[in-house]
Design a protein around this motif. Structure first.
Motif, PDB file in Angstrom:
ATOM      1  N   UNK A  28      -4.839 -15.194  -6.260  1.00 18.66           N
ATOM      2  CA  UNK A  28      -4.498 -14.472  -5.030  1.00 18.66           C
ATOM      3  C   UNK A  28      -4.154 -13.009  -5.342  1.00 18.66           C
ATOM      4  N   UNK A  29      -3.359 -12.819  -6.393  1.00 20.39           N
ATOM      5  CA  UNK A  29      -2.945 -11.463  -6.768  1.00 20.39           C
ATOM      6  C   UNK A  29      -4.166 -10.635  -7.181  1.00 20.39           C
ATOM      7  N   UNK A  30      -5.010 -11.185  -8.037  1.00 22.40           N
ATOM      8  CA  UNK A  30      -6.188 -10.443  -8.503  1.00 22.40           C
ATOM      9  C   UNK A  30      -7.151 -10.132  -7.360  1.00 22.40           C
ATOM     10  N   UNK A  31      -7.312 -11.072  -6.447  1.00 19.48           N
ATOM     11  CA  UNK A  31      -8.168 -10.818  -5.283  1.00 19.48           C
ATOM     12  C   UNK A  31      -7.586  -9.691  -4.438  1.00 19.48           C
ATOM     13  N   UNK A  32      -6.294  -9.758  -4.173  1.00 19.34           N
ATOM     14  CA  UNK A  32      -5.632  -8.701  -3.399  1.00 19.34           C
ATOM     15  C   UNK A  32      -5.744  -7.357  -4.119  1.00 19.34           C
ATOM     16  N   UNK A  33      -5.574  -7.359  -5.427  1.00 16.05           N
ATOM     17  CA  UNK A  33      -5.656  -6.123  -6.219  1.00 16.05           C
ATOM     18  C   UNK A  33      -7.071  -5.543  -6.176  1.00 16.05           C
ATOM     19  N   UNK A  34      -8.088  -6.397  -6.085  1.00 13.88           N
ATOM     20  CA  UNK A  34      -9.464  -5.899  -6.001  1.00 13.88           C
ATOM     21  C   UNK A  34      -9.739  -5.245  -4.646  1.00 13.88           C
ATOM     22  N   UNK A  35      -8.997  -5.647  -3.627  1.00 15.90           N
ATOM     23  CA  UNK A  35      -9.154  -5.094  -2.275  1.00 15.90           C
ATOM     24  C   UNK A  35      -8.233  -3.907  -2.021  1.00 15.90           C
ATOM     25  N   UNK A  36      -6.998  -4.034  -2.514  1.00 14.17           N
ATOM     26  CA  UNK A  36      -5.968  -3.022  -2.256  1.00 14.17           C
ATOM     27  C   UNK A  36      -5.172  -2.813  -3.534  1.00 14.17           C
ATOM     28  N   UNK A  37      -5.496  -1.786  -4.271  1.00 18.08           N
ATOM     29  CA  UNK A  37      -4.889  -1.555  -5.588  1.00 18.08           C
ATOM     30  C   UNK A  37      -3.459  -1.024  -5.484  1.00 18.08           C
ATOM     31  N   UNK A  38      -2.655  -1.400  -6.476  1.00 14.16           N
ATOM     32  CA  UNK A  38      -1.324  -0.833  -6.661  1.00 14.16           C
ATOM     33  C   UNK A  38      -0.414  -0.928  -5.463  1.00 14.16           C
ATOM     34  N   UNK A  39      -0.012   0.218  -4.939  1.00 13.49           N
ATOM     35  CA  UNK A  39       0.981   0.280  -3.863  1.00 13.49           C
ATOM     36  C   UNK A  39       0.462  -0.270  -2.533  1.00 13.49           C
ATOM     37  N   UNK A  40      -0.816  -0.552  -2.433  1.00 18.38           N
ATOM     38  CA  UNK A  40      -1.369  -1.136  -1.208  1.00 18.38           C
ATOM     39  C   UNK A  40      -1.470  -2.656  -1.297  1.00 18.38           C
ATOM     40  N   UNK A  41      -1.249  -3.207  -2.477  1.00 19.07           N
ATOM     41  CA  UNK A  41      -1.311  -4.661  -2.700  1.00 19.07           C
ATOM     42  C   UNK A  41      -0.145  -5.336  -1.964  1.00 19.07           C
ATOM     43  N   UNK A  42      -0.437  -6.313  -1.110  1.00 13.77           N
ATOM     44  CA  UNK A  42       0.612  -6.930  -0.294  1.00 13.77           C
ATOM     45  C   UNK A  42       1.678  -7.631  -1.119  1.00 13.77           C
ATOM     46  N   UNK A  43       1.322  -8.137  -2.295  1.00 10.59           N
ATOM     47  CA  UNK A  43       2.311  -8.782  -3.163  1.00 10.59           C
ATOM     48  C   UNK A  43       3.268  -7.750  -3.760  1.00 10.59           C
ATOM     49  N   UNK A  44       2.751  -6.566  -4.060  1.00  8.19           N
ATOM     50  CA  UNK A  44       3.597  -5.485  -4.562  1.00  8.19           C
ATOM     51  C   UNK A  44       4.495  -4.941  -3.446  1.00  8.19           C
ATOM     52  N   UNK A  45       3.950  -4.830  -2.262  1.00  5.81           N
ATOM     53  CA  UNK A  45       4.747  -4.380  -1.116  1.00  5.81           C
ATOM     54  C   UNK A  45       5.901  -5.345  -0.877  1.00  5.81           C
ATOM     55  N   UNK A  46       5.608  -6.648  -0.904  1.00  3.28           N
ATOM     56  CA  UNK A  46       6.648  -7.661  -0.678  1.00  3.28           C
ATOM     57  C   UNK A  46       7.733  -7.607  -1.752  1.00  3.28           C
ATOM     58  N   UNK A  47       7.356  -7.225  -2.968  1.00  2.00           N
ATOM     59  CA  UNK A  47       8.317  -7.166  -4.077  1.00  2.00           C
ATOM     60  C   UNK A  47       9.145  -5.885  -4.058  1.00  2.00           C
ATOM     61  N   UNK A  48       8.747  -4.924  -3.251  1.00  2.00           N
ATOM     62  CA  UNK A  48       9.495  -3.663  -3.159  1.00  2.00           C
ATOM     63  C   UNK A  48       8.853  -2.587  -4.010  1.00  2.00           C
ATOM     64  N   UNK A  49       8.143  -1.690  -3.366  1.00  8.34           N
ATOM     65  CA  UNK A  49       7.393  -0.661  -4.094  1.00  8.34           C
ATOM     66  C   UNK A  49       8.290   0.243  -4.929  1.00  8.34           C
ATOM     67  N   UNK A  50       9.379   0.699  -4.357  1.00  8.97           N
ATOM     68  CA  UNK A  50      10.264   1.612  -5.096  1.00  8.97           C
ATOM     69  C   UNK A  50      10.836   0.927  -6.326  1.00  8.97           C
ATOM     70  N   UNK A  51      11.282  -0.327  -6.184  1.00  6.94           N
ATOM     71  CA  UNK A  51      11.832  -1.069  -7.331  1.00  6.94           C
ATOM     72  C   UNK A  51      10.777  -1.270  -8.414  1.00  6.94           C
TER      73      UNK A  51
END
Length: 126
Positions: free
Chosen positions: A97-120
């Motif tokens: 799921x993470x790799x698929x999301x990363x292929x669509x929305x890299x880095x700060x646009x990845x929904x898993x990264x957003x949920x984890x807190x971008x600034x942190x």
């Protein structure tokens, strides 16, 4: 380091047996890369620091283990603890799921990264 079984393993894997198995594999992998492994009580996460390689970006969470080359900031551990929760929620499929999301929305646009807190996580707003 506390033992990688029992209460500590249950806490790191958020009580999920599948996540516990993933965490055990991550700890063995981290040792192969020369990690110092410690358990962070506040965030319920194994911190595998001092690795010579074998992780992405500034570090990678696999199950309930955070793999990195340096000592992480407290804010980064808070971010990575959310990824450990995601592993417990999705099990083995989280990696896909993470790799698929990363292929669509890299880095700060990845929904898993957003949920984890971008600034942190050390991400800049894009």
């Amino acid at each position: 380091m506390k033992r990688s079984h029992g209460v500590t393993m249950i806490r790191a894997s958020r009580g999920n047996p599948e996540s516990a198995a993933i965490t055990r594999l991550a700890l063995a992998y981290a040792r192969l890369w020369g990690a110092r492994i410690a358990f962070d009580d506040e965030f319920g996460l194994f911190v595998c620091s001092g690795m010579r390689g074998g992780y992405a970006r500034g570090g990678t969470t696999i199950g309930g283990a955070f793999l990195t080359g340096k000592e992480p900031a407290r804010s980064l551990l808070r971010h990575e603890a959310v990824h450990a929760d995601q592993w417990a929620t999705y099990g083995w499929t989280f990696a896909l799921r993470y790799l698929f999301e990363e292929s669509r929305r890299r880095g700060a646009r990845n929904r898993f990264e957003i949920a984890a807190g971008l600034a942190d996580g050390g991400y800049r707003d894009s």
